[in-house]
Design an enzyme around this catalytic site. Structure first.
Site: not given
Ligand code: CMC
Length: 429
Positions: A306, A364
């Site tokens: 998240h 989710d």
């Molecule tokens: N599985 C594997 N690796 C992950 C995941 C995941 N679900 N989420 C983040 N990472 C890794 C990512 O690859 C990155 O690694 P590195 O630093 O080595 O490049 C690190 O963790 C940080 O990720 P980020 O993309 O910079 O983090 P963010 O804050 O931009 O993304 C997120 C948040 C929710 C978009 C992401 O965690 C994600 O894509 N999760 C899966 C989709 C999901 O479940 N979304 C629902 C969110 S909750 C409902 C809502 O409020 O809408």
């Protein structure tokens, strides 16, 4: 930083910037005059360090795993209240008295029917359209059907538009479902509470009597409470940005609905369930964990991670309990998806990669299993999220419109395209 100002040194200039304190949570540095003073913008793609507005609605402490609506912990609201009470709280800032609650429930209930012409409007969609596509279209179309509540400068019209959306979005959501399965639309029944009414509109058919299961209704009502607001997330920011131009509230909520559809936001519950189905059995989990950790593989574990929570999402804890209540009620003992989910959660929570990156299960992760058990197809999951989030969007939109310092949202950019160049006629390129 000194006192309640901070200083930024840019070249030989030192600029003083006020520090604004919130009631809880991090303070902010007010950079509104930065461009005028330095000729430079700030750069923060994805707004990871930027507070886009001042708000009194929802507070999240992502490190501690805390979520408050108007100061009340989500756990207490989900345990003791109902969704319409949460709606009242988000809209008006206080919990209602018994009389206020009865009046609010009455007014929302009396707005649940939609204009009969909307049923015809639905006929224009393909039967196999994704229900979120239908939601984006039909919520936007409300501005054509309810034109008498689109003057945003009139507080009375703002209030009626808000009531209409909280009341009618579930009706549209149920219609979107019925349309895709080819069943007749079911009119709302005013004697039922908000969530029971919604379940009936989704699952009743004219040929049979429908009895609402109170355990399922309570569970869905709790899911609605958990999803009602989440401060300045992508869809809420979309609603605020759309509304900042003076667009009508139905158009703004349609914009928020479109944003919610994305798999990184509201579409994640659908994506999480699809992922669990793809994993299929507990034996396959290590393969998928390896894929999630592989830098060269775009695969992510859906339902994990998240932007704000770097701890267990407090909503996920309540959701997990709700999942078990629903499965027990329906007598689902050995759901292979649940086995995969529990094992995946266990492995991910003990795996160094997930621990180090603070990737905990989010709401989710469990909501998909629960909604599926209740009988909703995966394509409806994000629609249910939209039903619940409508009140949050409206409360945030209303707060923005009523803020006297509100102005159109207009971010700037760091331009990295070509500098000025002269046009070459087509024959000479
Ligand atoms: N599985 C594997 N690796 C992950 C995941 C995941 N679900 N989420 C983040 N990472 C890794 C990512 O690859 C990155 O690694 P590195 O630093 O080595 O490049 C690190 O963790 C940080 O990720 P980020 O993309 O910079 O983090 P963010 O804050 O931009 O993304 C997120 C948040 C929710 C978009 C992401 O965690 C994600 O894509 N999760 C899966 C989709 C999901 O479940 N979304 C629902 C969110 S909750 C409902 C809502 O409020 O809408």
């Amino acid at each position: 930083m000194s006192g309640n100002t901070s200083q930024l040194k840019v070249g030989d200039k030192t600029v003083d910037m006020a520090i604004k304190e919130g009631s809880v949570g991090p303070a902010v540095i007010d950079i509104a005059k930065l461009y005028a003073q330095t000729g430079m913008f700030t750069y923060d793609p994805g707004f990871t360090s930027t507070a886009s507005c001042e708000s009194q609605i929802t507070y999240i402490d992502g490190d501690a795993g805390v979520l408050l609506y108007r100061g009340y912990p989500i756990e207490q609201l989900a345990e003791h209240g109902d969704f319409l009470e949460t709606c009242y709280l988000l809209l008006y800032g206080e919990l209602p008295t018994a009389a206020q609650k009865a009046d609010f429930d009455y007014r929302i209930t009396r707005h649940t029917m939609v204009h009969e012409q909307m049923a015809r409007f639905f006929q224009g969609f393909r039967r196999d359209a994704h229900p979120m596509a239908v939601m984006v279209g039909s919520i936007g179309a409300m501005s054509a059907f309810y034109h008498d509540s689109t003057d945003i400068s009139d507080p009375q019209q703002r209030m009626i538009a808000s009531m209409r959306m909280i009341a009618k979005v579930p009706t549209l959501a149920a219609m979107a479902y019925k349309y895709t399965v080819g069943q007749p639309f079911v009119y709302p029944l005013n004697s039922l509470d908000y969530t029971s009414n919604f379940l009936r509109m989704c699952f009743a058919v004219p040929a049979e009597e429908y009895k609402v299961n109170p355990v399922l209704s309570r569970a869905l009502d709790r899911i609605f409470i958990l999803h009602a607001d989440h401060e300045q997330n992508a869809s809420t920011s979309t609603v605020r940005l759309a509304g900042s131009s003076g667009a009508n509230p139905f158009a703004c909520i349609a914009a928020g609905t479109a944003c919610l559809w994305g798999p990184a936001h509201g579409g994640a519950n659908e994506a999480a369930l699809k992922m669990l189905e793809e994993i299929g059995t507990v034996d396959n989990i290590p393969k998928f964990i390896a894929k999630a950790k592989d830098k060269n593989d775009p695969f992510r574990l859906m339902g994990f991670g998240h932007r704000v929570y770097k701890n267990y999402d407090p909503r996920a804890k309540i959701m997990q309990k709700t999942t078990h209540e629903v499965l027990n009620e329906l007598g689902i003992k050995d759901d292979p998806l649940l086995d995969v989910a529990i094992e995946l959660e266990r492995i991910a929570l003990s795996d160094e990669y997930f621990i180090e990156k603070k990737l905990y299960p989010n709401i989710d992760f469990y909501s998909g299993i629960t909604l599926k058990a209740m009988g909703f197809p995966t394509s409806m999951f994000t629609v249910l999220f939209a039903v619940a989030r409508t009140v949050g969007w409206i409360a945030q939109w209303k707060e923005m419109i009523e803020d006297p310092s509100q102005k159109i949202g207009r971010p700037r950019q760091l331009y990295t395209g070509s500098p000025k160049r002269d046009y070459t006629p087509i024959g000479r390129r």
